[in-house]
Design a protein around this motif. Structure first.
Motif, PDB file in Angstrom:
ATOM      1  N   SER A 223      -6.084   4.723   0.720  1.00 32.08           N
ATOM      2  CA  SER A 223      -4.910   4.261   0.246  1.00 32.08           C
ATOM      3  C   SER A 223      -5.017   2.785  -0.124  1.00 32.08           C
ATOM      4  O   SER A 223      -4.539   2.325  -1.305  1.00 32.08           O
TER       5      SER A 223
ATOM      6  N   SER B   7      -4.716   1.478  -3.666  1.00 33.36           N
ATOM      7  CA  SER B   7      -3.770   0.189  -4.110  1.00 33.36           C
ATOM      8  C   SER B   7      -4.276  -0.631  -4.698  1.00 33.36           C
ATOM      9  O   SER B   7      -3.797  -1.620  -5.710  1.00 33.36           O
TER      10      SER B   7
ATOM     11  N   ILE C 290       0.696  -1.172   0.083  1.00 29.64           N
ATOM     12  CA  ILE C 290      -0.007   0.037  -0.194  1.00 29.64           C
ATOM     13  C   ILE C 290       0.891   1.333   0.095  1.00 29.64           C
ATOM     14  O   ILE C 290       1.793   1.362   0.737  1.00 29.64           O
ATOM     15  N   GLU C 291       0.611   2.129  -1.085  1.00 23.65           N
ATOM     16  CA  GLU C 291       1.391   3.444  -0.979  1.00 23.65           C
ATOM     17  C   GLU C 291       0.285   4.352  -0.402  1.00 23.65           C
ATOM     18  O   GLU C 291      -0.492   4.738  -1.053  1.00 23.65           O
TER      19      GLU C 291
END
Length: 378
Positions: free
Chosen positions: A200, A204, A13-14
Motif C-alpha cells: 500500500s 500510494s 496511505i490508502e
C-alpha cells in the motif's frame, strides 16, 4: 519475526482490502520428490538456464547462502556466446548437471542457451509447467528426467519448483525454506499484515509521483534480492511505473535522491552477520580518522560498520523528510530467507490486485517475435 518493515515519511496511505486470491498461496510442491531428484541427479556443478523472472527467486535464495554452498552454481539467462564458452571450459560434462527452468511461453534465449549444453553431452534435469510447452516436448523426446509444476503459479513461482528444485540441487534445505515461505503466506491470509502495508505504501507513493523504486542493499548475502524485487514489481504498478535498481554505492547520490520526487528509496538490510573484529596496531593507532583515531576501531566488530551505513542512510532520509521504506532481516537462516521471498511475493500479489493487472505475466510478445525473426533474416 525474521523481517522488520518500516514505512516512513509516506502520508495518506490508502490500504487495500487485504483479501487477494492468488493460486501460489495454496499450491504445495512435492518436496519429497524434489529432494529425491536432487539426491539421484545432483552433481558437483549446476548450471541453471531460464528466463529472468523464473530464476530470480532461486538466485535470491542461492546468493543468501553462497558462502556455505559446496556446489558450484551458475545461472544463465541470455545466450551470450562468450559466457557459454567460459562455462563449458569451467564445467565438465562428467560432473555437471544443466537445469533448464522454463514456463509455458517459449523464451527463445533460454532455449538457445539450453541447446548449447544439450548438444555437448551434459546431463540435464528439466523443470517446466504441466501444460504443453517446448521444454516438455524436448524432455519427452530425449527421455530427460524432469519435474513439473502447476501452470497456475507461473507468475509467482519462487515458492515452487522453479526455485526449490535448483535450491535442492545446490544442497540447500528446501523444507526449511518452504516453512518460511508458508509463514509469509499465512500472515498474508490474516488480512491486515506487513505485506499489505508495504504494498500500500508503494502504491500510494506511485500515485503521488514516486514511481521509481531505488533499491539500496546493505548485505552481500541479500544482493540476489535486487533482481528478484525488480522481476516481481516490474509492470504491476501501472503503465507509467518502473523499477530502478541500485546498490549501496548509490548512497553517494543521496543529495539527488532527496530532491528527486520520482524516486522511492527501498532499503534492504540485515542484523545477522558473522562477528569479525578489526585490528589497529600501535604503529597506526594515533592516525586521525576524521574526529577519531584509528585506535578507536581496534577490536571493533566490522558488522556494526555495515549496520551503521544502513542506519546512517535511514537517518539522512528521515532528516530530509524523504519518503522511504526499509526491510531489515533480523535472522539469517533458511526459514528467514524463505520468509523474505514469500513476503516479497505477497507484496507483488497485492500490487497486482491494486492495479487490476494481469498476474499471468506482462508479455512483450511483439518484441520477442521481432527478436526471433531477426535470427532468421538474411
Amino acid at each position: 519475526m525474521g523481517i522488520q518493515v518500516e514505512v516512513e515519511e509516506i502520508d495518506d496511505i490508502e490500504y487495500g482490502s487485504g483479501s487477494v486470491e492468488a493460486e501460489f498461496l495454496n499450491y504445495r510442491p512435492d518436496l519429497e520428490r524434489v529432494k529425491e531428484a536432487a539426491e539421484e541427479h545432483g552433481k558437483d556443478n549446476l548450471i541453471v538456464v531460464g528466463r529472468e523472472n523464473l530464476v530470480a527467486g532461486f538466485r535470491a535464495i542461492f546468493h543468501a547462502f553462497l558462502p556455505e554452498i559446496d556446489v558450484d552454481v551458475s545461472i544463465v539467462t541470455m545466450p551470450d556466446p562468450d559466457h557459454l564458452h567460459s562455462l563449458r571450459n569451467r564445467f565438465k560434462p562428467e560432473n555437471t548437471v544443466v537445469m533448464p527452468v522454463m514456463g509455458s511461453e517459449t523464451y527463445v534465449p533460454a532455449v538457445e542457451s539450453f541447446l548449447f549444453f544439450l548438444s555437448r553431452d551434459y546431463d540435464v534435469f528439466a523443470v517446466y509447467p504441466e501444460q504443453e510447452n517446448l521444454l516438455k516436448s524436448i524432455a519427452e523426446e530425449k527421455d530427460i528426467p524432469s519435474l513439473e509444476y502447476s501452470s497456475s503459479v507461473e507468475r509467482f513461482v519462487s515458492g515452487s519448483e522453479p526455485a526449490l528444485v535448483p535450491a535442492a540441487f545446490a544442497g540447500l534445505d528446501v523444507s526449511r525454506i518452504r516453512e518460511g515461505l508458508e509463514k509469509s503466506y499465512t500472515n498474508m491470509s490474516s488480512g491486515d499484515n506487513a505485506a499489505l502495508h508495504f504494498a500500500s505504501a508503494i502504491q500510494s507513493s506511485d500515485e503521488n509521483g514516486r514511481s521509481q523504486i531505488l533499491n539500496l542493499v546493505y548485505s552481500t548475502r541479500l544482493l540476489g534480492f535486487q533482481p528478484f524485487i525488480a522481476s516481481l514489481f516490474h509492470g504491476v504498478r501501472g503503465e507509467s511505473s518502473s523499477c530502478v535498481l541500485g546498490g549501496s554505492a548509490l548512497k553517494k547520490r543521496y543529495t539527488e535522491l532527496v530532491h528527486d520526487e520520482d524516486v522511492l528509496p527501498l532499503l534492504l538490510g540485515s542484523d545477522s552477520f558473522e562477528k569479525r573484529t578489526l585490528k589497529a596496531d600501535d604503529s597506526i593507532a594515533d592516525i586521525d580518522l576524521r574526529e577519531y583515531d584509528l585506535k578507536d576501531l581496534d577490536g571493533f566488530d566490522i558488522s556494526e560498520s555495515l549496520k551503521a551505513e544502513y542506519r546512517g542512510m535511514k537517518d539522512t532520509l528521515n532528516h530530509e523528510n524523504v519518503p522511504h521504506i526499509s526491510l531489515n532481516v533480523t535472522d539469517h537462516d533458511y526459514r528467514s530467507v524463505g520468509e523474505l521471498v514469500g513476503f516479497i511475493q505477497c507484496c507483488a500479489a497485492y500490487l497486482v490486485d491494486m492495479n487490476d493487472a494481469d498476474a499471468s505475466g506482462f508479455s512483450t510478445r511483439e518484441l520477442r517475435q521481432r527478436s526471433l525473426d531477426r535470427r532468421f533474416l538474411e
